[in-house]
Design a protein around this motif. Structure first.
Motif, PDB file in Angstrom:
ATOM      1  N   LEU A  39       0.218  -1.007  -0.044  1.00 15.48           N
ATOM      2  CA  LEU A  39       0.037  -0.295  -0.029  1.00 15.48           C
ATOM      3  C   LEU A  39       1.026   1.230   0.008  1.00 15.48           C
ATOM      4  CD1 LEU A  39      -2.289  -1.961   1.158  1.00 15.48           C
ATOM      5  CD2 LEU A  39      -3.118  -0.768   2.030  1.00 15.48           C
ATOM      6  N   ALA A  40       0.223   2.065  -0.817  1.00 10.69           N
ATOM      7  CA  ALA A  40       1.067   3.468  -0.512  1.00 10.69           C
ATOM      8  C   ALA A  40       0.940   4.251   0.545  1.00 10.69           C
ATOM      9  CB  ALA A  40       0.768   4.174  -2.126  1.00 10.69           C
ATOM     10  N   ASP A  41       0.965   5.346   0.802  1.00  8.06           N
ATOM     11  CA  ASP A  41       1.186   5.762   2.195  1.00  8.06           C
ATOM     12  C   ASP A  41       0.131   6.511   2.428  1.00  8.06           C
ATOM     13  OD1 ASP A  41       3.894   5.518   3.232  1.00  8.06           O
ATOM     14  OD2 ASP A  41       4.146   7.541   2.229  1.00  8.06           O
ATOM     15  N   TYR A  42      -1.008   7.086   0.997  1.00  5.96           N
ATOM     16  CA  TYR A  42      -1.922   7.611   1.087  1.00  5.96           C
ATOM     17  C   TYR A  42      -3.099   7.108   1.350  1.00  5.96           C
ATOM     18  CZ  TYR A  42      -3.707   6.334  -3.594  1.00  5.96           C
ATOM     19  OH  TYR A  42      -3.929   5.635  -4.140  1.00  5.96           O
ATOM     20  N   GLU A  43      -2.679   4.996   0.861  1.00  4.97           N
ATOM     21  CA  GLU A  43      -3.855   4.667   1.500  1.00  4.97           C
ATOM     22  C   GLU A  43      -3.628   3.784   2.874  1.00  4.97           C
ATOM     23  OE1 GLU A  43      -3.717   2.283  -2.681  1.00  4.97           O
ATOM     24  OE2 GLU A  43      -2.281   1.782  -1.680  1.00  4.97           O
ATOM     25  N   ILE A  44      -1.853   4.097   3.606  1.00  6.95           N
ATOM     26  CA  ILE A  44      -2.442   3.541   4.788  1.00  6.95           C
ATOM     27  C   ILE A  44      -3.451   4.326   5.557  1.00  6.95           C
ATOM     28  CG2 ILE A  44      -0.793   3.628   6.720  1.00  6.95           C
ATOM     29  CD1 ILE A  44      -0.424   0.519   4.718  1.00  6.95           C
ATOM     30  N   LEU A  45      -3.047   5.816   5.007  1.00  6.14           N
ATOM     31  CA  LEU A  45      -3.122   6.534   6.153  1.00  6.14           C
ATOM     32  C   LEU A  45      -5.391   6.549   5.670  1.00  6.14           C
ATOM     33  CD1 LEU A  45      -3.332   9.164   7.833  1.00  6.14           C
ATOM     34  CD2 LEU A  45      -2.219  10.836   5.340  1.00  6.14           C
ATOM     35  N   GLU A  46      -5.801   6.657   4.522  1.00  7.09           N
ATOM     36  CA  GLU A  46      -6.662   6.147   4.181  1.00  7.09           C
ATOM     37  C   GLU A  46      -7.235   5.055   5.077  1.00  7.09           C
ATOM     38  OE1 GLU A  46      -9.194   5.627   0.426  1.00  7.09           O
ATOM     39  OE2 GLU A  46      -7.290   5.346  -0.172  1.00  7.09           O
ATOM     40  N   LEU A  47      -6.292   3.778   5.429  1.00  5.46           N
ATOM     41  CA  LEU A  47      -7.075   2.944   6.136  1.00  5.46           C
ATOM     42  C   LEU A  47      -7.752   3.816   8.199  1.00  5.46           C
ATOM     43  CD1 LEU A  47      -4.606   0.211   5.579  1.00  5.46           C
ATOM     44  CD2 LEU A  47      -7.575  -0.317   5.169  1.00  5.46           C
ATOM     45  N   LEU A  48      -6.132   4.281   8.100  1.00  6.58           N
ATOM     46  CA  LEU A  48      -6.880   4.654   9.660  1.00  6.58           C
ATOM     47  C   LEU A  48      -8.253   5.994   9.618  1.00  6.58           C
ATOM     48  CD1 LEU A  48      -3.000   5.998  10.692  1.00  6.58           C
ATOM     49  CD2 LEU A  48      -4.366   3.534  10.631  1.00  6.58           C
ATOM     50  N   ILE A  61      -9.071  13.045   1.004  1.00  9.64           N
ATOM     51  CA  ILE A  61      -8.398  13.874   2.555  1.00  9.64           C
ATOM     52  C   ILE A  61      -6.978  13.489   3.309  1.00  9.64           C
ATOM     53  CG2 ILE A  61      -8.714  13.707   4.760  1.00  9.64           C
ATOM     54  CD1 ILE A  61     -11.969  13.195   4.704  1.00  9.64           C
ATOM     55  N   ALA A  62      -6.729  11.929   2.408  1.00  8.94           N
ATOM     56  CA  ALA A  62      -5.558  11.369   2.706  1.00  8.94           C
ATOM     57  C   ALA A  62      -4.650  11.723   1.991  1.00  8.94           C
ATOM     58  CB  ALA A  62      -5.315  10.139   2.606  1.00  8.94           C
ATOM     59  N   LYS A  63      -4.784  12.594   1.113  1.00 13.45           N
ATOM     60  CA  LYS A  63      -3.857  12.816   0.000  1.00 13.45           C
ATOM     61  C   LYS A  63      -3.686  14.225  -0.316  1.00 13.45           C
ATOM     62  CE  LYS A  63      -4.674   9.966  -4.082  1.00 13.45           C
ATOM     63  NZ  LYS A  63      -4.900   9.762  -5.516  1.00 13.45           N
ATOM     64  N   ASP A  64      -4.601  15.063   0.676  1.00 12.68           N
ATOM     65  CA  ASP A  64      -4.485  15.963   0.584  1.00 12.68           C
ATOM     66  C   ASP A  64      -3.512  16.781   1.749  1.00 12.68           C
ATOM     67  OD1 ASP A  64      -5.810  17.207  -1.074  1.00 12.68           O
ATOM     68  OD2 ASP A  64      -8.178  17.806   0.160  1.00 12.68           O
ATOM     69  N   LEU A  65      -3.741  15.421   3.261  1.00 15.35           N
ATOM     70  CA  LEU A  65      -2.732  15.763   4.295  1.00 15.35           C
ATOM     71  C   LEU A  65      -1.323  15.273   4.078  1.00 15.35           C
ATOM     72  CD1 LEU A  65      -4.741  13.542   6.930  1.00 15.35           C
ATOM     73  CD2 LEU A  65      -3.863  15.678   6.725  1.00 15.35           C
ATOM     74  N   LEU A  66      -1.226  14.136   3.474  1.00 14.76           N
ATOM     75  CA  LEU A  66       0.207  14.338   2.622  1.00 14.76           C
ATOM     76  C   LEU A  66       0.731  15.456   2.066  1.00 14.76           C
ATOM     77  CD1 LEU A  66       0.126   9.932   1.862  1.00 14.76           C
ATOM     78  CD2 LEU A  66       1.403  11.195   3.449  1.00 14.76           C
ATOM     79  N   SER A  67       0.081  15.875   0.983  1.00 15.58           N
ATOM     80  CA  SER A  67       0.894  17.437   0.179  1.00 15.58           C
ATOM     81  C   SER A  67       0.911  18.267   0.899  1.00 15.58           C
ATOM     82  CB  SER A  67      -0.903  17.593  -0.623  1.00 15.58           C
ATOM     83  OG  SER A  67      -0.162  18.776  -1.708  1.00 15.58           O
ATOM     84  N   ALA A  68       0.258  18.621   2.047  1.00 17.76           N
ATOM     85  CA  ALA A  68       0.420  19.820   3.160  1.00 17.76           C
ATOM     86  C   ALA A  68       1.287  19.432   4.053  1.00 17.76           C
ATOM     87  CB  ALA A  68      -0.784  19.698   4.067  1.00 17.76           C
ATOM     88  N   PHE A  69       1.769  17.779   4.194  1.00 15.75           N
ATOM     89  CA  PHE A  69       2.301  18.065   5.470  1.00 15.75           C
ATOM     90  C   PHE A  69       3.683  17.073   5.239  1.00 15.75           C
ATOM     91  CE2 PHE A  69      -1.601  18.982   8.078  1.00 15.75           C
ATOM     92  CZ  PHE A  69      -1.024  20.055   8.060  1.00 15.75           C
ATOM     93  N   GLY A  70       4.292  16.800   3.241  1.00 20.07           N
ATOM     94  CA  GLY A  70       4.488  16.144   2.996  1.00 20.07           C
ATOM     95  C   GLY A  70       5.124  14.317   3.132  1.00 20.07           C
ATOM     96  N   SER A  71       4.868  13.748   4.597  1.00 15.46           N
ATOM     97  CA  SER A  71       5.092  12.151   4.589  1.00 15.46           C
ATOM     98  C   SER A  71       3.787  12.292   6.211  1.00 15.46           C
ATOM     99  CB  SER A  71       6.534  12.586   5.304  1.00 15.46           C
ATOM    100  OG  SER A  71       6.413  12.791   6.501  1.00 15.46           O
ATOM    101  N   LEU A  72       4.040  10.627   6.168  1.00 13.98           N
ATOM    102  CA  LEU A  72       3.805  10.178   6.550  1.00 13.98           C
ATOM    103  C   LEU A  72       4.104  11.320   8.372  1.00 13.98           C
ATOM    104  CD1 LEU A  72       2.770   6.582   6.262  1.00 13.98           C
ATOM    105  CD2 LEU A  72       1.012   8.291   5.757  1.00 13.98           C
ATOM    106  N   ALA A  73       5.162  11.109   8.861  1.00 15.30           N
ATOM    107  CA  ALA A  73       5.571  11.506  10.212  1.00 15.30           C
ATOM    108  C   ALA A  73       5.834  12.445   9.845  1.00 15.30           C
ATOM    109  CB  ALA A  73       7.338  11.108   9.321  1.00 15.30           C
ATOM    110  N   GLY A  74       5.092  13.791   8.768  1.00 17.55           N
ATOM    111  CA  GLY A  74       5.032  14.832   9.095  1.00 17.55           C
ATOM    112  C   GLY A  74       3.239  15.153   9.032  1.00 17.55           C
ATOM    113  N   VAL A  75       2.194  14.420   8.930  1.00 15.57           N
ATOM    114  CA  VAL A  75       0.699  14.425   9.337  1.00 15.57           C
ATOM    115  C   VAL A  75       0.794  14.259  10.506  1.00 15.57           C
ATOM    116  CG1 VAL A  75      -1.335  13.118   9.005  1.00 15.57           C
ATOM    117  CG2 VAL A  75       0.244  14.036   6.954  1.00 15.57           C
ATOM    118  N   PHE A  76       1.306  13.255  11.317  1.00 21.80           N
ATOM    119  CA  PHE A  76       1.532  12.919  12.243  1.00 21.80           C
ATOM    120  C   PHE A  76       1.787  13.792  13.836  1.00 21.80           C
ATOM    121  CE2 PHE A  76       0.553   8.138  10.806  1.00 21.80           C
ATOM    122  CZ  PHE A  76      -0.435   8.437  10.882  1.00 21.80           C
ATOM    123  N   GLY A  77       3.253  14.178  13.469  1.00 30.52           N
ATOM    124  CA  GLY A  77       4.019  14.830  13.658  1.00 30.52           C
ATOM    125  C   GLY A  77       3.482  16.616  13.577  1.00 30.52           C
ATOM    126  N   ALA A  78       2.495  16.655  13.004  1.00 30.83           N
ATOM    127  CA  ALA A  78       1.560  18.175  13.154  1.00 30.83           C
ATOM    128  C   ALA A  78       0.463  18.518  13.856  1.00 30.83           C
ATOM    129  CB  ALA A  78       0.460  18.318  11.480  1.00 30.83           C
TER     130      ALA A  78
END
Length: 239
Positions: A39-48, A61-78
């Motif tokens: 699964l791509a990062d956005y798909e993992i984020l979708e699952l959550l 929404i998952a794709k917008d989050l990754l676009s805004a924060f750059g990575s899964l780590a950036g999303v969860f660290g925001a």
């Protein structure tokens, strides 16, 4: 003002068919059968996000989050405030994402407690990146170790601004003595993203090392965490 409903409706006011339900089932099946690496990062984020937004199409929404924060780590660290700036992310969903971040941080800390830190250096770096890399303000953290280099305590000593944290060397040493620590690792983050140590960082580290030396307390390293890497004082021959 009332909040918009998550439930799609037709013009008659009756619930519309949820077109993304099949997509969710397929994504879950692929995760089970092919494993997370398929699964791509956005798909993992979708699952959550499925659990937080049961009636919404979470892919955009998952794709917008990754676009805004750059990575899964950036999303969860925001911060929750920044997360809620993304369309579709309310306070409740932002809180859920921060819960996942807290869980990841605690799992990392638990892993550190199971073995000597110096024999699991990559785990130390992974934990510090998870805990601090995307903080918007500087934090000064100390990992206190016993004589076998097991973690006694992990404490944020100070929290500052976007480019400065006041550090009081004698307070660091005092806390080491209170915990009967025989070694420590200093860690702080640079919200700018650049982990290169400043002259103030170098001088502060030297001052703490100077006070620790006659007390036979070792400073194993001072690590600076940035969004895209880290700097080690030991590796840079600054210790």
């Amino acid at each position: 003002m009332s909040q918009p409903s998550d439930t799609p409706t037709q013009s008659s006011g009756t619930p519309a068919k949820v077109h993304h339900a099949g997509h969710r089932d397929r994504l879950r099946a692929r995760f089970r059968e092919a494993g997370p690496d398929a699964l791509a990062d956005y798909e993992i984020l979708e699952l959550l996000l499925f659990r937080s937004l049961p009636r919404r199409d979470t892919k955009p929404i998952a794709k917008d989050l990754l676009s805004a924060f750059g990575s899964l780590a950036g999303v969860f660290g925001a911060t929750e405030k920044r997360l809620t700036e993304i369309d579709g992310i309310g306070e409740s969903v932002a809180n859920d994402l921060k819960v996942f971040h807290t869980l990841a941080t605690r799992l990392g800390k638990h892993a550190l407690q199971q073995k000597p830190l110096l024999s699991s250096w990559n785990a130390v770096l992974d934990y510090c990146r998870t805990a601090m890399a995307y903080e918007e303000r500087e934090q000064f953290r100390v990992l206190f170790l016993d004589k076998k280099n097991h973690l006694i305590a992990d404490e944020v000593q100070q929290q500052g601004t976007v480019d400065h944290t006041p550090v009081y060397p004698r307070e660091v040493v005092k806390r080491a003595l209170e915990l009967s620590a025989t070694a420590l690792i200093l860690v702080h983050n640079h919200p700018s993203g650049d982990p290169a140590p400043s002259q103030a960082d170098i001088e502060m580290t030297a001052k703490i090392a100077e006070i620790l030396t006659p007390l036979n307390i070792l400073m194993h390293d001072h690590i600076i965490i940035g969004k895209h890497g880290h700097a080690s004082f030991k590796a840079l021959n600054l210790l």
